[in-house]
Design a protein around this motif. Structure first.
Motif: not given
Length: 453
Positions: A320-337
């Protein structure tokens, strides 16, 4: 003395290749971090679909020359080397011409399919990148065949750095970024890299004046299976993004691309080791036989697993943290993927080294049929899973395809080389103590002796 030379080769080559892969992936991730903040999710998704398509074009050409050129050139006599270089250049030019024509014919259709007229001109301009990159690829293959990697690292670094710095510049000064500008910068980057690469290989560039039909036939007969393997492997790795873009939308493809970029970062040791193992394996099969290749496979996979697993575990718990930092919170759906994708990444070293080893010992036909099957299986599973489960279906389908591929590959390696699937984990277990004794312990001993003096 010979053992020391081998050790130095693996150490130097390993460091250079890991640095090369690391710089490429870091620049790629860095470029993504700023690009995703400049472009809208829809435009970013379109750019990802474009780069995925053009990457397929590039790797189609590379698949026809890379492995064949490295294999034959690395073990050829001085008399045959000029003939091989000329034959490879002819094949390179013919494949480049074919892919340029294919690119021109698809540009309008894909622009319409992705509902982005701007992308048509981007495809046309990209042909310049493609042609120059063909020369760069051949230079890099020649250097790798001669067991050198410095030029490959430097040219890759320059190529990626120029592209990254332009995106960073646009982000800092809030400059609008049309997609065509990204390709224009790629042209500057690839021309600069090719000029630099020339100085690393100019001493090896001894072309024959006449075209050898015999060597064209040899390279082509080897490459036709290697080519099929490369194309199938590319499709297997990109079909999920393409299907997400086609079945759902380009933004879905963009979300999954974030996952793939993170995986590429973790997968650096796998790519680096495959680059080193291929030319070494091609040499060893001629001099030391299959037992040496078996050891090479198990030991290299073990080393990769030892480096890979800590990163996989960290990413799983902090996804969750890695995706939020990298994508600026634009793609939360990428976390479970990402979490699903991390499950099968442990199998990737087995599969990557399987292809490198079998290609190097001349079993390209086996690799070809294997990858064809897995690609078709992955294609069908992605269609079924995405249709039924949406975005999360893509990583689940690819997970299933990788598990099936792993089982088949291990059965083949057991038959061909008597490989033991457990041995890589044993080598992985002893990897860090061995590295400590070989490198860290002597340094500490020297420091202790100086202190006592």
């Amino acid at each position: 003395m010979e053992e020391k030379a081998k050790s130095n080769y693996w150490l130097k080559s390993g460091i250079i290749n890991i640095l090369q892969n690391m710089s490429g992936v870091l620049f790629g991730v860095g470029g993504f971090v700023f690009l995703v903040r400049i472009l809208s999710p829809q435009h970013y998704g379109t750019w990802i679909l474009f780069t995925t398509t053009t990457t397929i074009f590039s790797l189609v050409r590379d698949g026809m020359i890379r492995n064949a050129l490295i294999k034959f050139l690395s073990s050829a006599s001085d008399q045959d080397k000029p003939k091989i270089l000329t034959a490879a250049l002819v094949i390179n030019l013919l494949i480049s011409l074919f892919c340029v024509l294919l690119n021109l014919s698809l540009a309008h259709y894909l622009a319409k399919e992705w509902d982005n007229p701007e992308i048509e001109n981007v495809f046309y301009v990209f042909n310049i990148v493609y042609i120059v990159n063909g020369i760069l690829t051949q230079f890099n293959c020649i250097e790798q065949a001669n067991l050198n990697f410095k030029g490959i690292f430097l040219t890759g670094f320059i190529n990626q750095a120029i592209f990254f710095l332009y995106i960073f510049y646009c982000y800092i000064f809030k400059i609008e970024l049309p997609l065509i500008n990204l390709v224009l910068v790629q042209i500057v980057a690839v021309i600069t890299s090719t000029v630099v690469a020339y100085f690393f290989v100019k001493d090896y560039l001894n072309f024959a004046k006449e075209i050898s039909k015999e060597w064209i036939a040899k390279l082509f007969n080897y490459a036709k299976y290697s080519f099929g393997t490369s194309v199938s492997s590319i499709l297997s790795g990109t079909v999920d993004k393409m299907m997400l873009g086609g079945i759902i939308n380009s933004a879905a493809a963009g979300a999954y691309d974030i996952v793939i970029r993170i995986i590429n970062l973790v997968d650096i040791p796998t790519n680096a080791m495959a680059t080193i193992v291929f030319p070494q394996s091609a040499k060893r099969i001629e001099t030391e036989g299959k037992d040496a290749i078996k050891y090479l496979y198990e030991r290299s996979v073990g080393a990769i697993l030892a480096i890979l697993l800590p990163g996989v575990i960290f990413l799983y718990f902090f996804a969750d943290f890695v995706i939020f930092i990298l994508a600026d919170g634009k793609f939360p759906e990428a976390v479970p993927m990402l979490k699903v994708t991390l499950i099968y990444i442990v199998l990737l070293p087995y599969g990557r080294q399987f292809g490198a080893i079998l290609d190097s010992i001349g079993k390209t036909k086996i690799t070809f049929y294997m990858v064809i099957f897995i690609t078709v299986f992955n294609l069908v599973m992605n269609y079924v899973f995405i249709k039924n489960y949406g975005m999360i279906g893509a990583p689940y389908a690819t997970l299933l395809a990788n598990v099936v591929g792993f089982i088949i590959a291990q059965v083949i390696l057991k038959r061909e080389l008597n490989v033991n699937v457990i041995n890589p984990f044993i080598y992985a277990y002893y990897f860090y103590p061995e590295m400590y004794k070989k490198f860290a312990e002597p340094i500490f001993a020297k420091f202790k002796n100086k202190k006592s003096e």
